[in-house]
Design a protein around this motif. Structure first.
Motif, PDB file in Angstrom:
ATOM      1  N   VAL A   5      38.591  52.783  34.367  1.00 26.42           N
ATOM      2  CA  VAL A   5      38.559  51.630  35.246  1.00 26.42           C
ATOM      3  C   VAL A   5      39.895  50.892  35.127  1.00 26.42           C
ATOM      4  CG1 VAL A   5      37.400  49.446  35.768  1.00 26.42           C
ATOM      5  CG2 VAL A   5      36.080  51.429  34.998  1.00 26.42           C
ATOM      6  N   VAL A   6      40.492  50.614  36.267  1.00 24.42           N
ATOM      7  CA  VAL A   6      41.757  49.885  36.307  1.00 24.42           C
ATOM      8  C   VAL A   6      41.505  48.556  37.010  1.00 24.42           C
ATOM      9  CG1 VAL A   6      44.174  49.983  36.996  1.00 24.42           C
ATOM     10  CG2 VAL A   6      42.920  52.113  36.565  1.00 24.42           C
ATOM     11  N   MET A   7      41.877  47.467  36.359  1.00 27.84           N
ATOM     12  CA  MET A   7      41.620  46.151  36.963  1.00 27.84           C
ATOM     13  C   MET A   7      42.842  45.243  36.774  1.00 27.84           C
ATOM     14  SD  MET A   7      37.681  45.316  35.855  1.00 27.84           S
ATOM     15  CE  MET A   7      37.427  44.075  37.136  1.00 27.84           C
ATOM     16  N   THR A   8      42.923  44.253  37.617  1.00 29.10           N
ATOM     17  CA  THR A   8      44.009  43.288  37.495  1.00 29.10           C
ATOM     18  C   THR A   8      43.611  42.174  36.515  1.00 29.10           C
ATOM     19  OG1 THR A   8      43.215  41.820  39.212  1.00 29.10           O
ATOM     20  CG2 THR A   8      44.563  43.688  39.923  1.00 29.10           C
ATOM     21  N   GLY A   9      44.613  41.410  36.129  1.00 30.82           N
ATOM     22  CA  GLY A   9      44.353  40.289  35.236  1.00 30.82           C
ATOM     23  C   GLY A   9      43.400  39.270  35.842  1.00 30.82           C
ATOM     24  N   LYS A  10      43.400  39.211  37.181  1.00 33.56           N
ATOM     25  CA  LYS A  10      42.513  38.264  37.873  1.00 33.56           C
ATOM     26  C   LYS A  10      41.111  38.827  38.072  1.00 33.56           C
ATOM     27  CE  LYS A  10      46.342  36.081  40.327  1.00 33.56           C
ATOM     28  NZ  LYS A  10      47.246  36.333  41.467  1.00 33.56           N
ATOM     29  N   GLY A  11      40.870  40.052  37.572  1.00 30.57           N
ATOM     30  CA  GLY A  11      39.506  40.572  37.579  1.00 30.57           C
ATOM     31  C   GLY A  11      39.097  41.347  38.811  1.00 30.57           C
ATOM     32  N   ARG A  12      40.076  41.859  39.559  1.00 23.38           N
ATOM     33  CA  ARG A  12      39.711  42.684  40.722  1.00 23.38           C
ATOM     34  C   ARG A  12      39.915  44.168  40.386  1.00 23.38           C
ATOM     35  NH1 ARG A  12      38.970  40.149  45.564  1.00 23.38           N
ATOM     36  NH2 ARG A  12      39.683  41.957  46.740  1.00 23.38           N
ATOM     37  N   ILE A  43      38.841  45.047  29.677  1.00 23.83           N
ATOM     38  CA  ILE A  43      40.052  44.698  30.439  1.00 23.83           C
ATOM     39  C   ILE A  43      40.454  43.249  30.144  1.00 23.83           C
ATOM     40  CG2 ILE A  43      40.982  44.319  32.758  1.00 23.83           C
ATOM     41  CD1 ILE A  43      40.706  47.244  32.421  1.00 23.83           C
ATOM     42  N   VAL A  44      39.486  42.375  30.051  1.00 21.21           N
ATOM     43  CA  VAL A  44      39.785  40.967  29.758  1.00 21.21           C
ATOM     44  C   VAL A  44      40.546  40.863  28.423  1.00 21.21           C
ATOM     45  CG1 VAL A  44      38.762  38.741  29.120  1.00 21.21           C
ATOM     46  CG2 VAL A  44      37.867  40.011  31.094  1.00 21.21           C
ATOM     47  N   ASP A  45      40.085  41.612  27.451  1.00 20.02           N
ATOM     48  CA  ASP A  45      40.713  41.606  26.129  1.00 20.02           C
ATOM     49  C   ASP A  45      42.141  42.153  26.201  1.00 20.02           C
ATOM     50  OD1 ASP A  45      41.370  41.856  23.450  1.00 20.02           O
ATOM     51  OD2 ASP A  45      39.464  42.773  22.861  1.00 20.02           O
ATOM     52  N   LEU A  46      42.308  43.297  26.880  1.00 19.77           N
ATOM     53  CA  LEU A  46      43.637  43.920  26.983  1.00 19.77           C
ATOM     54  C   LEU A  46      44.608  43.018  27.738  1.00 19.77           C
ATOM     55  CD1 LEU A  46      42.648  47.614  27.788  1.00 19.77           C
ATOM     56  CD2 LEU A  46      43.616  46.743  25.646  1.00 19.77           C
ATOM     57  N   THR A  47      44.114  42.374  28.771  1.00 18.08           N
ATOM     58  CA  THR A  47      44.972  41.494  29.566  1.00 18.08           C
ATOM     59  C   THR A  47      45.554  40.386  28.678  1.00 18.08           C
ATOM     60  OG1 THR A  47      43.716  41.943  31.564  1.00 18.08           O
ATOM     61  CG2 THR A  47      44.996  39.898  31.534  1.00 18.08           C
TER      62      THR A  47
END
Lengths: 237, 237, 237, 237, 237, 237
Positions: free
Chosen positions: E188-195, E224-228
């Motif tokens: 899963v690839v997501m942006t820092g803004k959660g999209r 992803i939240v953690d990695l961001t």
């Protein structure tokens, strides 16, 4: 059983792909070739600035066209047979094109064999000519191919057929079992007006004499006359 | 100027390389081809266990053989012309070999063109046959090639020549300037006994009729008779 | 048996190909290399617009040059040994060329080994220099190579020889059997004026000390003096 | 500024990858090479059944190791420089291995350059030896490399350094700016016991004489002594 | 044992190579990827003259990164897995770049895996973004990446993580043993803004239902939240 | 204009080639794919002796399938998109095959696109499954595919469809113009029993949120139900 001097049944479906009217599904017995002609407004580098066009061909057998399955040419080494065949198709088609009248355009005729039962190279030439003629008709507004048309890019039609020598007997239009059995295999390319474009006679592990050569050529000419009539009919519809 | 029905001067130097007696430096006018035949005690995978041998050929033009210099085939894509030529040489040589009598051995005939002035493929066949015959004489103790020898691996000799149609006139043995000028170009491969092995007639952007075909074949046969005599002399020395 | 400090017999045939006077058949014992130099009025992309020329070399062994037959480099992977050798030849030849005086021209020196019996890389350098000098003489009207000529594209001559260490003894000019036997193999490239261009000494599964190195270099220098004299003679004829 | 006879600072990190203890991160100034040695219980086909092992090397520069970025070797054509370097590394490492004592095993030493600032090939040899020694210590239970160890697969250590001639002055251990400035560039490979394995001296567009050669070799030997000590220290830790 | 919903330990070393500040050594457990971003003032041919830039990625595993050793991609055939991964990395990075604001520049992000223990493609995206951001900060004077920055070339950050289904249980951040055990593997690839940028869920020889899908996505988002947060910290230092 | 939740018209012609009953001409709107399945009594090397079979797929677009003409993949570099697609087709088909029940046999499903108007990869999966089922029915005497059949090599059917997000609206079954317009493109592969096999959602230069993801999946499932019914009908005839 088909008589020695009779062609297989030919079916020609023009405009087979909606996206390209210069596409022809050509069937000759169980051999099926999809021929499509594509025009680009450019020429190969060595022809640039000479005011002439070019016609080239690519030939390919789909993996499912034979049994057992044929491996794809994907390792960068197009096999020798494929190279020979597509060069032959290209030369044959160019023999009836006035490259100057074509302008600086290049036509690529793709011949993809969907099902192979012998005679795929001659089917590609015969079907490929129809795709080529269609492409030129589309590219040159108002131009229609017709035997003897003056001044257009096409100077004649071209067709091809195979003949062979099997146990001392000549046969027209070899399907795969006949091709395997043939001692001598000859492909003859001729124009609609009856002139030779190419003769390729090969005796793999066999040889032939003058009389056999004459018989082979006589039979081939007869087959070409028949195919020429079917090409013209397909282009007149 | 050379008459239309005359061959160029041929020089045949057998045993050119000390390391391999089956090596021939074949000169035909300014065309020079080094032909070497190498035997290996194996056959291609598809022929294993069938009690038959194989003969194959490789053809190559050295970079310095033409002016301007010819690029080497090193990028993994042997060009189509090279592929066609080496397939033709291989088929031609096999037409006079009894592959069963050869046993499970493979002979590779390398034809490297040192200088190219037209007719390199026919020179390769004519010179390559001599290298092949030498290799077989070395491999089969006591065996000597001679026309009509019974039971040996060679059933006949084979030679090749080009003929062409230039401004309506037929010409024998095309050098490079004649080859460029020719409307129709035909390569004829025949055995010493006068049977056809291969006929490849091509009208690139031109066509030919029955009478022209007859004239081309007549001239080719005459040239083959002459070359056959020179091959036999070279093998008899 | 040849003494340890004696070169093999060298034969140099200039103008071997009628189509290119800058062609040299160089024989050194049973090693035979055909060297041809070709000029083109262009330079590699990375040298464009710098007012300098370039000299490069290609090296190749013909399949029949060795026994057993050597496979052709046709699968797109030139082997490492070939790459190393042709880079060495190119560097060696460039060491005596004033690339600015050459102008924006590129000379390719092709070294094709017809028969290999050791020392093919050094023969390619020594013979390749002669082809290079001939090409420059042809390209620059009135220019003739001579040792010490001022202002021309050639600043010196260059030649190469191998030396080796066999069972503790140094040997000059290794043929194939000596090369196989050598514990240390060294190729030395020097100019006619006696300066080093390249030293490549290799102890595959062996090593060498200072004294052995001195002896190897002394012998190599002596061989280079001899080869230089033969190059000059060939270019003076 | 670093004195002409001084090495750059060397840092050796053994066991850099947790998954393979025979991995070494070798830094020499700003040059960083990751060397890993992998053992497989097989040998190349031409060595099968001879009771000997083999050691080979692969060299590669990562795209980010230079500025501008270096293109990857992915089109099937490993460039000539890479080929030469990895052959040199392989030969150098084999010079200190008793291939019989290795048994039928193959060790591949991968040298991947993370950052390139000159001397990557000599760093690969010096660092590669450490990875090789570690791999052998792991594979042969109880075996520890030490100078003079009798009967083990390693007969000595091996290290390499570059020297050069810049404006008539000799310099040790060329970084990238020195390498570019050098008229003559020489790579010297020597064993821990002080014997030559390989000397590669090249004057690209330049030449050198006997005195310069002596000076270059003297400086190289001094550098090798220093590197050998650091290798031994890293292997003793 | 690591809990099912916990990431492996991440270490981010920016400016790892002195020669390129846009270089990042990214460690995630035992997986180590060296990411470097290089800018060139050009774009691919198909983008020329459009006033836009381009971002692309190349992915490679070093031979020593796995045990047994992984063969190099040097025969011209990059394997399918590598191709898929580098296309995924490129698309993911482009999703947060305003290509118009980049101008006609091309950034190549090289992701070279030094040690592989699962999750190399997601590590390449997460680490590659940091290298990309650094490269843009260097290229655009005064620009600093920060979440929500208006008008710069970066519109957001991007990170990636794998999740999997093992014996009916969902797991975050699969290392190699977990990856092998997984019935369903999802990146899963997501942006820092959660999209979402990319979802690639694959059941090789297995399938999954709606509930399992929901659980996998929930866990991935948390990772992803953690990695961001860790990316932002590394870019703020 | 087609409603957002409606599939294009599908036509399935089984047994299209007389030489291979496991051949299917699959049309979906103007997209035409010829799928043929070939069985060989062998498995890939890495699967030998494990008592399991294998299913793989090859995908190719004919040159005439697009306008302008698509170049053939003949230079040894299959493009990344092709590689990804054929890996996806292979994985999808394997998800419904019991490889143990297949025995040591390999089935290759060739998907050759005769005309491309979007959705060629999903058409290849949906049509390829029918060819695969036919091939298995032929190979296993008495076996007929039917949903829920116990113990046979097929455990379920599999089909695929694309969905997309265009200006904030979800659309089913993207033809080429819709595909170009889509901000987010998702391919969904599901079994006849309604389980996910593969989800590949990609926002090239765009992103999507949870609600959009739900809508896309809902629409895809509906399309798969429809396609599954048509597959079963084709296999029941």
């Amino acid at each position: 059983m088909r008589p020695a001097d009779q062609l297989r049944d030919v079916q020609i479906e023009t405009g087979y792909l909606q996206s390209n009217p210069a596409s022809v599904l050509y069937r000759c017995g169980q051999t099926i070739v999809l021929c499509t002609a594509s025009i680009e407004a450019k020429v190969p580098p060595w022809l640039e600035g000479k005011g002439k066009g070019w016609v080239t061909a690519e030939y390919n057998m789909l993996p499912g066209s034979t049994s057992p399955r044929k491996r794809r040419d994907r390792d960068g080494k197009v096999d020798g047979r494929t190279t020979e065949i597509q060069r032959l198709i290209g030369r044959s088609l160019r023999s009836v094109v006035d490259l100057k009248a074509l302008g600086e355009n290049m036509i690529t005729v793709d011949c993809d064999v969907l099902q192979a039962d012998g005679g795929t190279r001659t089917a590609s030439i015969t079907g490929g000519f129809i795709a080529l003629a269609k492409a030129i008709e589309i590219a040159v507004p108002g131009y229609r191919f017709s035997d003897g048309a003056a001044g257009g890019p096409l100077t004649d039609s071209v067709a091809a057929i195979s003949v062979g020598l099997i146990d001392g007997e000549v046969k027209l239009d070899l399907d795969y079992p006949l091709d395997v059995a043939a001692d001598v295999d000859m492909n003859v390319v001729m124009t609609g007006k009856g002139r030779f474009v190419e003769i390729q006679g090969t005796g793999e592990e066999a040889t032939f004499d003058d009389n056999e050569l004459s018989e082979l050529l006589r039979l081939a000419k007869q087959g070409i006359v028949d195919l020429t009539a079917q090409q013209h009919a397909a282009l007149t519809d």
